[in-house]
Design an enzyme around this catalytic site. Structure first.
Site, PDB file in Angstrom:
ATOM      1  N   ASP A   6       0.682  -1.401  -0.033  1.00  0.00           N
ATOM      2  CA  ASP A   6      -0.246  -0.323   0.137  1.00  0.00           C
ATOM      3  C   ASP A   6       0.770   1.440  -0.058  1.00  0.00           C
ATOM      4  O   ASP A   6       1.197   1.383   1.106  1.00  0.00           O
ATOM      5  CB  ASP A   6      -0.925  -0.122   1.660  1.00  0.00           C
ATOM      6  CG  ASP A   6      -1.502   1.587   1.199  1.00  0.00           C
ATOM      7  OD1 ASP A   6      -1.859   1.888   0.769  1.00  0.00           O
ATOM      8  OD2 ASP A   6      -1.705   1.709   2.839  1.00  0.00           O
ATOM      9  N   CYS A   7       1.892   1.708  -0.910  1.00  0.00           N
ATOM     10  CA  CYS A   7       2.119   2.842  -1.152  1.00  0.00           C
ATOM     11  C   CYS A   7       0.913   4.002  -1.186  1.00  0.00           C
ATOM     12  O   CYS A   7       0.444   4.152  -2.196  1.00  0.00           O
ATOM     13  CB  CYS A   7       2.651   3.311  -2.402  1.00  0.00           C
ATOM     14  SG  CYS A   7       3.501   4.391  -3.050  1.00  0.00           S
ATOM     15  N   THR A  12       4.718   3.966   3.246  1.00  0.00           N
ATOM     16  CA  THR A  12       4.433   2.553   2.212  1.00  0.00           C
ATOM     17  C   THR A  12       4.436   1.285   2.812  1.00  0.00           C
ATOM     18  O   THR A  12       5.688   1.601   3.995  1.00  0.00           O
ATOM     19  CB  THR A  12       5.538   2.134   0.875  1.00  0.00           C
ATOM     20  OG1 THR A  12       5.557   3.977   0.206  1.00  0.00           O
ATOM     21  CG2 THR A  12       5.200   1.317   0.480  1.00  0.00           C
ATOM     22  N   VAL A  13       3.221   0.371   2.969  1.00  0.00           N
ATOM     23  CA  VAL A  13       3.476  -0.264   3.792  1.00  0.00           C
ATOM     24  C   VAL A  13       3.581  -1.107   3.077  1.00  0.00           C
ATOM     25  O   VAL A  13       2.918  -2.157   2.172  1.00  0.00           O
ATOM     26  CB  VAL A  13       2.042   0.100   4.384  1.00  0.00           C
ATOM     27  CG1 VAL A  13       2.064  -1.160   5.651  1.00  0.00           C
ATOM     28  CG2 VAL A  13       1.629   1.163   5.649  1.00  0.00           C
ATOM     29  N   PRO A 108      -6.456   4.495  -5.385  1.00  0.00           N
ATOM     30  CA  PRO A 108      -6.989   3.104  -5.132  1.00  0.00           C
ATOM     31  C   PRO A 108      -6.286   2.481  -3.991  1.00  0.00           C
ATOM     32  O   PRO A 108      -7.605   1.871  -2.933  1.00  0.00           O
ATOM     33  CB  PRO A 108      -5.572   2.490  -6.268  1.00  0.00           C
ATOM     34  CG  PRO A 108      -4.812   3.743  -6.246  1.00  0.00           C
ATOM     35  CD  PRO A 108      -4.938   4.639  -5.928  1.00  0.00           C
ATOM     36  N   ASP A 109      -6.750   3.713  -2.738  1.00  0.00           N
ATOM     37  CA  ASP A 109      -6.273   3.954  -1.072  1.00  0.00           C
ATOM     38  C   ASP A 109      -7.962   3.445  -0.654  1.00  0.00           C
ATOM     39  O   ASP A 109      -8.550   3.265  -0.242  1.00  0.00           O
ATOM     40  CB  ASP A 109      -5.564   4.409  -0.580  1.00  0.00           C
ATOM     41  CG  ASP A 109      -5.692   5.902  -0.849  1.00  0.00           C
ATOM     42  OD1 ASP A 109      -6.307   6.792  -2.069  1.00  0.00           O
ATOM     43  OD2 ASP A 109      -5.008   6.442  -0.499  1.00  0.00           O
ATOM     44  N   ARG A 110      -8.857   4.640  -2.075  1.00  0.00           N
ATOM     45  CA  ARG A 110     -10.088   5.007  -1.737  1.00  0.00           C
ATOM     46  C   ARG A 110     -10.861   3.479  -1.938  1.00  0.00           C
ATOM     47  O   ARG A 110     -11.950   3.284  -1.213  1.00  0.00           O
ATOM     48  CB  ARG A 110     -10.790   6.179  -1.829  1.00  0.00           C
ATOM     49  CG  ARG A 110      -9.678   7.216  -2.138  1.00  0.00           C
ATOM     50  CD  ARG A 110      -9.971   8.534  -1.944  1.00  0.00           C
ATOM     51  NE  ARG A 110     -11.287   9.115  -1.744  1.00  0.00           N
ATOM     52  CZ  ARG A 110     -12.090  10.236  -1.678  1.00  0.00           C
ATOM     53  NH1 ARG A 110     -11.884  11.056  -3.101  1.00  0.00           N
ATOM     54  NH2 ARG A 110     -13.025  10.057  -1.248  1.00  0.00           N
TER      55      ARG A 110
HETATM   56  C1  LIG Z   1      -6.660  11.381  -2.286  1.00  0.00           C
HETATM   57  C2  LIG Z   1      -5.505  11.036  -1.657  1.00  0.00           C
HETATM   58  C3  LIG Z   1      -4.526  11.361  -2.435  1.00  0.00           C
HETATM   59  C4  LIG Z   1      -5.714  10.129  -0.466  1.00  0.00           C
HETATM   60  O1  LIG Z   1      -4.389   9.616  -0.851  1.00  0.00           O
HETATM   61  C5  LIG Z   1      -5.571   9.521  -2.842  1.00  0.00           C
HETATM   62  O2  LIG Z   1      -6.756   8.198  -2.475  1.00  0.00           O
HETATM   63  C6  LIG Z   1      -6.085   9.799  -3.790  1.00  0.00           C
HETATM   64  O3  LIG Z   1      -4.617  10.464  -4.635  1.00  0.00           O
HETATM   65  N1  LIG Z   1      -7.041   9.907  -4.902  1.00  0.00           N
HETATM   66  C7  LIG Z   1      -7.222  10.426  -6.210  1.00  0.00           C
HETATM   67  C8  LIG Z   1      -8.128  11.145  -6.492  1.00  0.00           C
HETATM   68  C9  LIG Z   1      -9.573  11.057  -6.018  1.00  0.00           C
HETATM   69  O4  LIG Z   1      -9.858   9.870  -5.354  1.00  0.00           O
HETATM   70  O5  LIG Z   1     -10.628  11.050  -6.192  1.00  0.00           O
HETATM   71  K   LIG Z   2      -3.359   5.546   3.910  1.00  0.00           K
END
Ligand SMILES: CC(C)(CO)[C@@H](O)C(=O)NCCC(=O)O
Ligand SMILES: [K+]
Ligand SMILES: Nc1ncnc2c1ncn2[C@@H]1O[C@H](COP(=O)(O)OP(=O)(O)OP(=O)(O)O)[C@@H](O)[C@H]1O
Length: 262
Positions: A6-7, A12-13, A108-110
């Site tokens: 997870d970067c 980065t994990v 992607p984290d979301r």
């Molecule tokens: C908002 C961050 C920076 C949070 O890590 C990441 O999810 C990101 O780069 N998102 C792209 C834009 C979006 O999620 O709509």
């Molecule tokens: K995170």
């Protein structure tokens, strides 16, 4: 075994999974210049220190920093002889749908938080992640990611004050004793800490009003416990939401037999 990476923009994990059992996790600062060789030596050294012998056969990556993916792909190819799944790429399936404006590249984290939150708590969720940015991910009844909110991160807000104002020092976040600060550091901590309590409360209330269904609020990220101590902002705190989500997405792709053979 699975290596899940997870970067984020700051950290980065790496985590290792044997099926759905967690084996270990290690964290490093995100740096796109770090090479595959450096990752491998670092990871192997830490695993050896903990007496962990992992036979890594699979890899999944979530990266909010596109540039780091290149060297992580080299790591997968050179050292683990596998082709990694990369969350957000078309060949990485998600067990939930994504209902946002066309052309939006959702972080992607979301997406991973959505999958993970839905797996643990079911639908109608708000996932609040206190990372570099503070994000609110809204998860519908059926587990779909339907959008959310992006606010500046807690540390970023404090850093911005320090960068922009000559007389404001670098300050670490902590819960201030009172709202009225009697020195510069206390004033800054109060602004960011209580400002954030208000921000989280207001945004969650508005999301709930807009959705008009009961919703659980789940927090994740290093600073979540600091806020939870103070006010009843969250229904639950999850330490390893992203790691868990990566393991689920990898399994989903395996079960659906669509993962590329190497
Ligand atoms: C908002 C961050 C920076 C949070 O890590 C990441 O999810 C990101 O780069 N998102 C792209 C834009 C979006 O999620 O709509
Ligand atoms: K995170
Ligand atoms: N108790 C604490 N007090 C102060 N800072 C903390 C504490 N625990 C964690 N942090 C810091 O909180 C920040 C958020 O941590 P987290 O690991 O969730 O996100 P991150 O790695 O910074 O963000 P990203 O995922 O965007 O890279 C980090 O900078 C971390 O060093």
């Amino acid at each position: 075994m699975l290596l899940a990476v997870d970067c984020g923009n700051t950290n980065t994990v790496f985590s290792i999974w044997d099926g759905d059992s967690f084996v270990g996790t290690w964290r490093t600062a995100s740096d796109w210049r770090r090479t595959a060789d450096q990752y491998f030596v670092w990871l192997n050294t830490l695993m050896r220190l903990e007496g962990i012998e992992a036979d890594i056969t699979d890899m999944i990556i979530s990266s909010t920093v596109p540039r780091v993916v290149f060297n992580l792909r080299v790591l997968a190819d050179r050292y683990y002889n596998t082709r990694p799944l990369v969350v957000g790429k078309p060949d990485c399936l998600l067990p939930v749908s994504v209902r946002v404006d066309q052309g939006t590249n959702v972080g992607p984290d979301r997406l991973v938080n959505t999958v993970s939150g839905f797996d643990k708590y079911g639908g109608n969720l708000i996932v609040v992640d206190f990372g570099t940015a503070t994000t609110f991910d809204v998860v519908a009844e059926d587990g779909a990611y339907i959008g959310g909110v992006i606010a500046p991160g807690v540390n970023l807000s404090l850093e911005a004050l320090h960068q922009a104002a000559a007389a404001l020092p670098h300050v670490d976040i902590s819960k201030p004793q009172s709202v009225i600060g009697t020195n510069t550091v206390a004033c800054m901590q109060s602004g960011v800490f209580w400002g954030y309590v208000g921000l989280v409360r207001e945004i969650c209330a508005r999301i709930k009003a807009e959705r008009d269904v009961p919703m659980k609020v789940i927090s994740t990220g290093g600073l979540a416990p600091l806020f939870q101590q103070t006010a009843d902002l969250f229904d639950a705190f999850e330490d390893d939401l992203t790691m868990h989500g990566l393991q689920i997405i990898h399994k989903y792709n395996k079960d659906n037999g669509l993962e590329d053979e190497h």
